[in-house]
Write a protein that holds these residues in place. Structure first.
Motif, PDB file in Angstrom:
ATOM      1  N   MET A 217       3.094  -5.908  10.098  1.00  0.00           N
ATOM      2  CA  MET A 217       2.304  -5.638  11.297  1.00  0.00           C
ATOM      3  C   MET A 217       3.188  -5.709  12.527  1.00  0.00           C
ATOM      4  N   SER A 222      -0.842 -10.048  14.181  1.00  0.00           N
ATOM      5  CA  SER A 222      -0.572 -10.591  12.864  1.00  0.00           C
ATOM      6  C   SER A 222      -1.182 -11.979  12.705  1.00  0.00           C
ATOM      7  N   THR A 236      -4.208  -2.221   5.416  1.00  0.00           N
ATOM      8  CA  THR A 236      -3.124  -3.145   5.097  1.00  0.00           C
ATOM      9  C   THR A 236      -3.640  -4.140   4.059  1.00  0.00           C
TER      10      THR A 236
END
Ligand SMILES: NC(=O)c1ccc[n+]([C@@H]2O[C@H](COP(=O)([O-])OP(=O)(O)OC[C@H]3O[C@@H](n4cnc5c(N)ncnc54)[C@H](O)[C@@H]3O)[C@@H](O)[C@H]2O)c1
Length: 701
Positions: A217, A222, A236
């Motif tokens: 990221m 994050s 993700t």
């Protein structure tokens, strides 16, 4: 028509969203016969089936991932649906949109359960995989092993371990990846973006066949909730360490590492394990290894676990000897075990905090203490609050996340307080790399050091600071592993014997500094067959240093060439010397301030990729949490060829010495010794060695 629903008719989709909340819609059967009539190879080559397979029933007798908290707005849910539907033909969208939305509402993620294959999920012999290149077949074998019901924690959600360690985010990604692998030649590379197979790209014979990234990221995006959101959107995933890199080999890996930790922890406090008490918690994916490791080390282990299903699995498996549900009974049993100096592992079904508090009240002396709840994932099932039943806690987690968070933090404060009472009496407590101290500190618990310095912020060390770092990683010893791709137990037995012979020879020439590690590892490999630790593929783990790894791998390659054994896949856990930058775990014994940098892990994966790895991976998050670590690993196929021989020497040497070089620069004594030794053995290695400053000089400034 479906496209219209997707792009033009927002009202229709909104209606759909409103109507389907909290319902799992099961649709009519579609061409079940067509699917199951295909052979295993044909199903792999087919990828995502052209015609919809039948919808799957949600099986309740298997361990499922907990419902994830609601994180997406209605608009974002539409985006998640668009993202999911792009794997499928438009004419299938109408049915799938409703179904995926129901999954999103009911479970917080779109897993695409309908596409779960009907064949048995397990590592087969390499010969059974379709394909044009041996390396790709070996990778398929490893992927299936990571999803094997006997290996994976939540197999239907494609999660291997740690509650959220995913191989893929959904079944379409799995099917497509396997198809690509079955088509690839040794002049192509498959590119994996957080579970999504972006495609096959032209490369060359010496390039990795697969390059994996997971959870990478932009650093400011994050955090825990970012993961929840972007994972729910399907863009993700959290690959943990070995799950999203196809290198998990079941509990064996962790049993070896945990045994080494427990043994060395007892050495550190100058006590024999026999008759002495180790208290910890968690019987999950990795934590479940603690009682088994305690038994191998020879101590009394008490391990608390709140989940009755998981506790029963460990009992049935024989990894715990006894289960106790009453605290008074537990105290009596532990006292008896101490008196008789027994080696025994006891599961306490309940909250770990209650054990620490009760043992304090009843004056049960704890020699070693730790914790392996999943505090890298505190708000979604990693840590259960005290005084609430397991079921109620699960409800609260999904429906009242803020209250759940408060309860978790309150429990963490109690947890730390009880540990402090024990350590005041002499207990040696270490953080087991599960972010316990980090989360406890965030909860305001009394865990900070009185005199904090960089790297020594907490009252207690991590197991890497005191044990694994200085005793193993700094010398290059780490969790090397291999899998016999033939699937034959006799191949594994032969590789064990080869590795043992190599280690025994090396031990004779090894310096005093690493004699203890060599002895422990020879003992481990000799007892490996007897300990019956194989679950899933025919795999073995063995802590070894650079020289050991290279010599063992070379001996395997020779044996393959001579036809004594079949193809071997080499790899390692990311929890190793060089692959991982994790300030509160793998690199927690780095005190020059660089433990918050991630250059080592990035260099490691780049270096491995051009030195001959068959696949490489680099992940954000793993073990200690999203945004808390960058970790990488590799897989390498040995087929007995000259090319394999060349690659293994070049890559394994780098893969270990990169980390030793960095640890040496951080002024770690063992690493300075190890890198100087490596430079003597390989004259083309030239590493910058630090000049040490006299402490007195600085004190006088
Ligand atoms: N074993 C190792 O060598 C090692 C190394 C580094 C880090 N870790 C860390 O250890 C943690 C555990 O890993 P895992 O794979 O076992 O995770 P897991 O989620 O499978 O298991 C954790 C278990 O703890 C239980 N639990 C949670 N709160 C509890 C409480 N208050 N009391 C009693 N039980 C409770 C859960 O029910 C669960 O079964 C992770 O954070 C992992 O990163 C392990």
């Amino acid at each position: 028509m479906i496209r219209q629903t997707q792009h033009d008719n927002r009202n229709e989709l909104q209606q759909l969203l409103n109507n389907s909340r909290n319902t799992l819609i099961i649709f009519e059967n579609y061409n079940m016969e067509t699917i199951t009539a295909l052979s295993f190879k044909q199903q792999i080559k087919q990828g995502i089936p052209n015609e919809l397979p039948s919808a799957k029933i949600y099986e309740t007798d298997i361990n499922h991932a907990p419902k994830r908290k609601e994180i997406l707005s209605d608009e974002e849910k539409k985006l998640a649906l668009q993202n999911a539907l792009r794997y499928f033909k438009p004419e299938q969208h109408e049915i799938l949109a409703k179904e995926f939305l129901a999954e999103l509402n009911d479970y917080g993620r779109i897993y695409m359960y309908r596409f779960r294959p009907d064949y048995e999920m397990k590592a087969r012999s390499i010969k059974e995989y379709p394909g044009k290149c041996k390396q790709a077949k070996a990778i398929m074998l490893m992927i299936q092993n990571n999803l094997d019901y006997a290996v994976a924690q939540h197999p239907h959600e494609l999660i291997t371990y740690g509650g959220n360690g995913a191989v893929f985010s959904n079944w379409a990604q799995y099917l497509l990846t396997m198809k690509y692998l079955s088509e690839m030649t040794d002049k192509q590379t498959l590119v994996m973006y957080s579970g999504h197979p972006m495609g096959l790209f032209p490369s060359h014979k010496d390039a990795p066949r697969v390059v994996v990234t997971n959870g990478m990221m932009i650093p400011n995006y994050s955090k825990q909730d970012d993961w929840e959101k972007f994972n729910a959107l399907g863009v993700t995933q959290y690959g943990q360490m070995t799950a999203g890199s196809y290198m998990y080999i079941g509990p064996q890996g962790i049993v070896h590492g945990t045994t080494i930790t427990v043994l060395n922890a007892f050495r550190k406090i100058g006590k024999e394990p026999k008759g002495n008490l180790f208290v910890t918690s968690g019987l999950g994916g990795m934590s479940g290894a603690q009682p088994k490791a305690g038994n191998i080390a020879g101590c009394i282990t008490v391990c608390a676990e709140v989940n009755p299903k998981i506790t029963q699995v460990r009992l049935d498996q024989g990894w715990i000897d006894e289960k106790i549900t009453d605290l008074d009974e537990l105290v009596a049993r532990v006292n008896q075990a101490k008196e008789k100096k027994e080696t025994v592992s006891i599961a306490y079904l309940g909250n770990i905090v209650d054990v620490w508090e009760k043992f304090d009240k009843e004056d049960v002396y704890i020699d070693l203490g730790s914790d392996q709840t999943s505090l890298h994932n505190p708000w979604a099932g990693g840590y259960y609050p005290a005084d609430i039943s397991f079921e109620d806690a699960n409800e609260m987690m999904a429906n009242e996340p803020e209250l759940f968070k408060e309860k978790v933090q309150e429990t963490l404060r109690r947890h730390a307080k009880a540990i402090n009472q024990h350590t005041a009496k002499g207990t040696y407590f270490f953080d087991y790399g599960n972010a316990f101290l980090l989360e406890a500190s965030r909860a305001g618990a009394d865990v900070m050091s009185d005199n904090p310095t960089i790297g020594k912020e907490f009252k207690y060390p991590s197991y890497v600071q005191d044990i694994m770092g200085p005793m193993c990683f700094d010398y290059g010893f780490g969790p090397f592993r291999w899998v016999c791709a033939s699937g034959k137990p006799e191949d594994l037995a032969k590789t064990d014997a080869i590795a043992c012979k190599v280690l025994e020879k090396l031990k004779k020439e090894s310096p005093e500094e690493i004699q203890q590690q060599m002895t422990d590892n020879i003992q481990w490999i000799k007892g490996a067959q007897e300990n019956k630790l194989v679950v899933g593929s025919q795999a073995r783990i063995l802590y070894a240093d650079a020289e050991g790894r290279m010599k063992i791998a070379k001996a395997f390659n020779k044996a393959i060439k001579k036809g004594k054994i079949g193809t071997v896949v080499l790899g390692r856990d990311h929890h190793d010397v060089s692959g991982t930058d994790s300030p509160y775990r793998e690199t927690s014994n780095i005190y020059d301030g660089s433990r918050f940098t991630a250059d080592m892990a990035i260099h490691n994966v780049i270096g491995d990729s051009f030195r001959g790895a068959t696949w490489v991976s680099i992940h954000n998050g793993g073990g200690v949490g999203w945004g808390e670590v960058i970790n990488g690993g590799f897989g390498m196929v040995l087929d007995g060829s000259k090319d394999a021989g060349r690659r293994l020497e070049s890559m394994l040497f780098w893969d270990v010495n990169n980390g030793i070089a960095r640890r040496n620069w951080a002024r770690n004594e063992g690493a300075i010794f190890a890198i100087e030794r490596a430079m003597k053995s390989e004259p083309s290695l030239k590493v910058t060695v630090p000049n040490l400053v006299d402490d007195k000089l600085l004190a006088d400034l």
